[in-house]
Structure formats: C-alpha cells, structure tokens
Design a protein around this motif. Sequence first.
Motif, PDB file in Angstrom:
ATOM      1  N   THR A  67     -12.625  25.956  62.622  1.00 49.10           N
ATOM      2  CA  THR A  67     -11.652  27.028  62.460  1.00 49.10           C
ATOM      3  C   THR A  67     -12.313  28.376  62.718  1.00 49.10           C
ATOM      4  O   THR A  67     -11.754  29.236  63.405  1.00 49.10           O
ATOM      5  CB  THR A  67     -11.068  26.994  61.034  1.00 49.10           C
ATOM      6  OG1 THR A  67     -10.546  25.698  60.799  1.00 49.10           O
ATOM      7  CG2 THR A  67      -9.974  28.019  60.865  1.00 49.10           C
ATOM      8  N   PHE A  96      -7.705  22.695  64.622  1.00 47.68           N
ATOM      9  CA  PHE A  96      -8.439  22.761  63.347  1.00 47.68           C
ATOM     10  C   PHE A  96      -7.906  23.892  62.474  1.00 47.68           C
ATOM     11  O   PHE A  96      -7.774  23.758  61.261  1.00 47.68           O
ATOM     12  CB  PHE A  96      -9.934  22.947  63.612  1.00 47.68           C
ATOM     13  CG  PHE A  96     -10.549  21.732  64.236  1.00 47.68           C
ATOM     14  CD1 PHE A  96     -10.945  20.663  63.444  1.00 47.68           C
ATOM     15  CD2 PHE A  96     -10.698  21.638  65.608  1.00 47.68           C
ATOM     16  CE1 PHE A  96     -11.487  19.535  64.013  1.00 47.68           C
ATOM     17  CE2 PHE A  96     -11.242  20.510  66.181  1.00 47.68           C
ATOM     18  CZ  PHE A  96     -11.631  19.451  65.383  1.00 47.68           C
ATOM     19  N   ALA A  97      -7.621  25.027  63.116  1.00 43.78           N
ATOM     20  CA  ALA A  97      -7.078  26.142  62.345  1.00 43.78           C
ATOM     21  C   ALA A  97      -5.743  25.739  61.719  1.00 43.78           C
ATOM     22  O   ALA A  97      -5.475  26.034  60.554  1.00 43.78           O
ATOM     23  CB  ALA A  97      -6.898  27.353  63.246  1.00 43.78           C
ATOM     24  N   MET A 146      -6.408  23.310  58.860  1.00 37.55           N
ATOM     25  CA  MET A 146      -6.958  24.032  57.713  1.00 37.55           C
ATOM     26  C   MET A 146      -5.845  24.779  56.973  1.00 37.55           C
ATOM     27  O   MET A 146      -5.775  24.745  55.739  1.00 37.55           O
ATOM     28  CB  MET A 146      -7.995  25.025  58.242  1.00 37.55           C
ATOM     29  CG  MET A 146      -8.914  25.565  57.200  1.00 37.55           C
ATOM     30  SD  MET A 146     -10.030  24.291  56.612  1.00 37.55           S
ATOM     31  CE  MET A 146     -10.426  24.964  55.029  1.00 37.55           C
ATOM     32  N   THR A 147      -4.985  25.433  57.726  1.00 35.47           N
ATOM     33  CA  THR A 147      -3.905  26.192  57.094  1.00 35.47           C
ATOM     34  C   THR A 147      -2.993  25.259  56.306  1.00 35.47           C
ATOM     35  O   THR A 147      -2.626  25.529  55.161  1.00 35.47           O
ATOM     36  CB  THR A 147      -3.074  26.909  58.172  1.00 35.47           C
ATOM     37  OG1 THR A 147      -3.967  27.506  59.099  1.00 35.47           O
ATOM     38  CG2 THR A 147      -2.197  27.968  57.560  1.00 35.47           C
TER      39      THR A 147
END
Lengths: 274, 459
Positions: free
Chosen positions: B190, B430-431, B434-435
């Motif tokens: 991220t 990935f971001a 993650m969120t």
Amino acid sequence: MSAVETNIQSETVVPPQTATPSNVAKMRGRDVCVFYGEKQALFDVNIDIMEREVTALIGPSGCGKSTFLRCLNRMNDVVDICRVTGDITLDSQDIYDRAVDVVHLRARVGMVFQKPNPFPKSIYENIAYGPRIHGLTRNKAELDEIVETSLQKAGLWKEVKDRLDSPGTGLSGGQQQRLCIARAIAVAPEVILMDEPCSALDPIATAKIEDLIHELRENYTIAIVTHSMQQAARVSQKTAFFHLGNLVEYGETEQIFTNPKDERTQGYITGRFG
Amino acid sequence: MSVSMLLAVVLICAAVFYVLGNRRAIGVSGGDSRQLHSRPNYYGILAALWFAIPAIAVIVVWQVLQGHFLEGGIVDSLPPDVLERSADQVRLVVATIKSLAFGGIASGVEPYMLESAAGYRSAHGFSQTLMSIMSLALGLLVAGTTVARITPQTRARNGVERIVKAMLIACASLAILTTAGIVLSMLFETINFFKTVPLSNFFFSTEWDPRFSSAGRDGGDTGQFGMIPLMVGTMYVAFVAMLVAVPIGLLAAMYLAEYATPKFRATAKPMLEILAGIPTVVYGFFALVTVGPFLRDTGDIMGLDIDARSVMTAGIVMGIMIIPFISSLSDDVITQVPRSLREGSLGLGATKSETIRKVIFPAALPGIVGSILLAASRAIGETMIVVMAAGVAANLSGNPFEPMTTVTVKIVNQLTGDNEFTSPQTLVAFALGMTLFVITLGLNIFALHIVRKYREQYD
Ligand SMILES: Nc1ncnc2c1ncn2[C@@H]1O[C@H](COP(=O)(O)OP(=O)(O)O)[C@@H](O)[C@H]1O
Ligand SMILES: [Mg+2]
C-alpha cells in the motif's frame, strides 16, 4: 412513603382478615393425574389450598411436589410431553378450562423458583417487568410506587433503594430470591407458589425468607415446596406429604408433625427414609 | 535423503523411543508401575517428543538457511562478466541454474551455467545428507539422555504437560503472526502504491479509471484511482443484503429456538445451513437467470426501467446466502439462554413473544450481534455474486436498480490484469484491500463496544 413509615404501618395497621384465615379453599385439586409421556408422575391427588394460609408440600425427591405445584399455574404447559387430567380450580373456576387465559392465570398465581432467577436487568426493571406487560400502571409515578411497595413487602427496599439501577444479578443469593418474590408480588397475584425457595440459600437468608412468608400470609395464599421438615413446621398451617406420586396425607401442620396417621408420613418426618 | 523421507524416519525413530522410554520406565520401577511418578506411557511420550522436536527443529532451521548459502555458492561460481550485469539479471541466471540442476528445461542456457548447475547439485546433495545426519544425531542425543535419565521419580507427566503447553502456544502464535504478516505485507505494498498515486486521488476522488497501460512508468497519466464509487458500492450491496438477511435470519432463529417442535428444528436447521454451503457462483447464477430478470420484468410492469444487473439483485441474493449465518448462530445463542429466565418470565404471566422480546433477546444480544457481524463481513467480502449480479463497472449512484461494483471485484480485476506487479494499476489492489480491512476492523470494534454497553449478562 419512607421505609420507617412502612414499618410503623405494618405493625399498627393490621389487615382485618389476618386474625382468622377465611376457611375457604382458594385452589382445589380433584383427582389430579400428571403424565410425562408414558410415565405417570402424580396419581389422583385431592387437595385444598386454603385462602390466606401457607400450605407446605413435603416428601422425598422425585415424589412429584414440583410437578403438582407447577400444575397450579399451568407451568407444565411449557413441557411438551406433560399431560394433566382431573380438575384444578381457582376460586371454583377450572383453570384448565378452554375459557381460561393462561397468561392471566399466571398473573393471578405467581411463582418463585428453586434457584433465584432474576432477569439480567436492573433491579428496577426486574420489578417493573410484570406490571409493564400487564399494563397495571398509567404512568411512571405509579410504576415507581409499585416497585417501591413490592420491594418493601419483600423486605428488600432498605438494602437496594440506592441502587435500583444496578443489575439484579449482582445481588447476593438471598437478596436475589427476595427480588424474585418482589417481582412476583408486583403483579398483585392472589396465590404465590414457591418451589424450594430456600434450597440455594444460607441459614440467615433462609430465616429472612421465612419471616417474609409469615408476613405475606396476611395478604396472599401460599403453597411452598420444601425439603426441610423444620421449615414446613415453622411456616405452614397445612402440610401435604407426597410419596411416589401419591398424596399420602394432608392436614393441619401440627397434626402431621405430632400425630401422623400414615406410617409412611411417620417414617419420613422422623427421618427414617427420604 | 529427501525431506519427506527424513521426516518419515524421524517419526519411526520417535516411535522406537516411545517404546524404549516405556520399557525403561517399567525397568527402573522393577516391574511395579505403581512405584513410578507417572504412568509408563508418559515416559514413552516424553522420550518420543524429545526425539522428534530437536530433529524437526534442525530440519526446519536447515531448510530456511540452506537456500541462502547455496545461492551464494552459485553466485561465487559465476564468471566475472555475468556478475557485472544488473542485479535482476543475475537473479534470473541463478534461477535458471537452479532449474537446470534438477532437470528443468530452461531457455538461454550457456555452458558456464551447466557447470554451475552441476556444482549446485552436488552442494545441495551434500547439504541434505549433512542435515539428515545432524537431525537424527541431535534427536538421538537428546532422547537418549532423556531415556537414560529416567528414574521412578522423573516427573514425566509434568514434562509432557509442559511440552504440550509450549506446542499450543506455538500454534497460537503462528496464527497471530500469520495475520500480522498478511497485514504487514499489505501495508508495504500500500505504501508503495501511495508513492506513485497521491492520497487525495485514492480517498477523495469519485472517479475510478485506472488506465490499463504502463502510463505511470512513462511519466504520463497514471489514471484515476478514486475508491469512493467502489466503497459506496460495497456498502450499498452489503446494506441491501443485511436488510434481507437480518430480519429473516433473526425471526427464523426465534421460531426455531422457541416455537418449533424439536423434530421440526432437527430437520429445518440443517436445511437452512445448507444455504451456507452452496458455492457463491451458484448464487450468482441464480441472480443472473432468476432474480435479475424477475426484478426487470416487475419493473417493466410498473413502468420502471430496471437493470437486470443491479445493486438490488446482488443484495437480495447475497442476503439469502447469509441468512444461515444469522439464523443458525442466533438460534444457538438463544437456546443457550437459561431455561430459568424463560420460566421466570412465563411465571409472571408474560406471553411467549413478550418473553422472547424482553428477556431472551437482550440476554442473547452479544451472540446475536456476533452472528450479524459475521454475516456482514461475509457480505462485504463477497465477490462472485457481485460480478454476476451487479456487474464490474464502477459507478457512483444512489439508485439501487442500477449496476454498481464493489471493492473486492476490483481487487480481483486489478490483480489478474496484464500489468507489471510494481505498477500502480496492480498495487491499488493492496490499497483497496487495506482500506476494506481497516473499515471492517472498525466496524467490529464499534459493534463490540455497543454490545459491551448494552448487554444484559446472565451468569
Ligand atoms: N420435564 C420432565 N420430563 C419427564 N419427567 C419429569 C419431568 N419433570 C419431572 N419428571 C418426573 O416426574 C417425577 C416427579 O418429579 P418432581 O415433581 O420434579 O419431583 P420433586 O419436585 O418432588 O422432587 C420424577 O420422577 C421426575 O423424573
Ligand atoms: Mg422439585
């Protein structure tokens, strides 16, 4: 109404009926048989529960005391396999009649259980529960009043008046049981059934409950199951001895304990079996 | 010896030591096992464990370190001109040599590679043999000492207890470390993503349009990575699903727990649970051929223009999928509420439904919220149904009858795309992950807090 005032009142203002029990049968059982599935648990029980008296049900474990008590407010309806025959009346009305609303019946015939079972709610909510569901009050003030008088009658007010919002489950065992009695009183029943209400309590808490039963007798008809012979002798006017599903002997408590007619009763109260 | 062979040998030796420990214990007790501190089999188990644990520990450590040293050996054997190439290319050469060593087929093979491969092969073989010897030797040493030291006073039972406890701790830590590892690896990717794409673009932009090109590399436009349409889609679909599943699931649970006869419950509950076992792609199919067209036709009749692929379709079908999570778990917690509370309420003249609403439900609340949370996280994480029932087009709209898509769908999309792993088009997955993780975590913490505040605890 403060606690002090109540005490004075209960000492000075004696309800007129107390002096003599009314000699009327509040509840009557005739040829009551109970079956759990195929198994018969009670055989032709005939009994009169007299108004404003304490009737003690004694007998060895498994003889059907709880079963009989639970017939009196139809708690046995909850057990799927349970079947009841015979007549049980409350004020001469058959409680197993189709016309009888079981919800209404249980409001008139309250129950206190062996193990204290306060709801996991605040002390106040425990007492207010019954009046709320039956719509007994018009406003908060009346409800507060019922909560207070019920707790007073159960002898718990002084101990809990400052913490009505704390959970009922946080009280000691004896206090919990008195809370359950207060909860039953709050719906203004006519009969209170108690199934071994002291069996989970220590001697001091037991003595408090026994005193309470004495006081409650002035206004309520009480049937109590107990394992303790001394308790039956102390609190009751009538005693019924059950054995293997039969009502062996029923009569004045004093007579049962001093001069039992049946030798099984004799054997039980002298501790030879049971 | 190969690792699997070695493991088999270790297990056989451990079994032998079990017998040895057992015998030895009976021996030192003079045939009367009552003289022993522990039952004889505990001495056997202790000996077996003390063989297996050191031996396996050696194997694990060896395997972890061996790769590093052997690769170092390959690099050392490379001709100087190869070493002058870029690090990536050297790595490629090393990989080729490794695959050659074990009979793999590789392109661009040069003579020096074959030589290195042979060297690598023999080094590898030597290393494996050494490992086998070390492993078995250590096991023999430790277990042998254990057996030799057995006396009637040896507290074998307590020793086994300690080892069992240590193994339990190891397993628990492994689970925690894995979670931490997953989160950390997501976190690093991220961070890499946010090196090329500004935070504001990701969090606040309402436009999702990652160009499928290497645009980012050429210094050109990297595309738009606004996650808002996806997040809104996820929440919207999950919300519709919960709207379907929570009432139906809870009421079904109450019926099963309080009203149904035991016989009916015994058949109905497993049947409800089957719903959870149906693969989600089948639900997607159901949405595509049944629910979607049904909604569209209903819309036609009422003069509305409804898309067969819509938030509504996906939400309804997903709701059906998660009903059993709520009904089955809630049924369990409701039946666990003590009978005495039920009888207390009924004894006061409450009806069955009053008892359920006012006594049982509050007492069962923590478990019920738990079941709802589990269902919600299933709904948020569900991908296949969304792809089939709501489409893959990122779309920001408040109309539940329009197609939308969700975060998880786009994660799959971006990771399976034809992009380089280091491009923002891939890293955005990935971001997004993650969120989503942070949001569901927050949801869980919030719900726990609510439960702790309002629960009515029975003992
Ligand atoms: N729910 C039930 N299902 C089946 N049998 C029961 C049930 N409750 C009580 N019994 C049986 O009925 C008999 C009387 O029980 P109970 O009334 O509880 O005795 P007591 O209260 O005098 O100890 C016992 O033999 C008991 O096994
Ligand atoms: Mg009993």
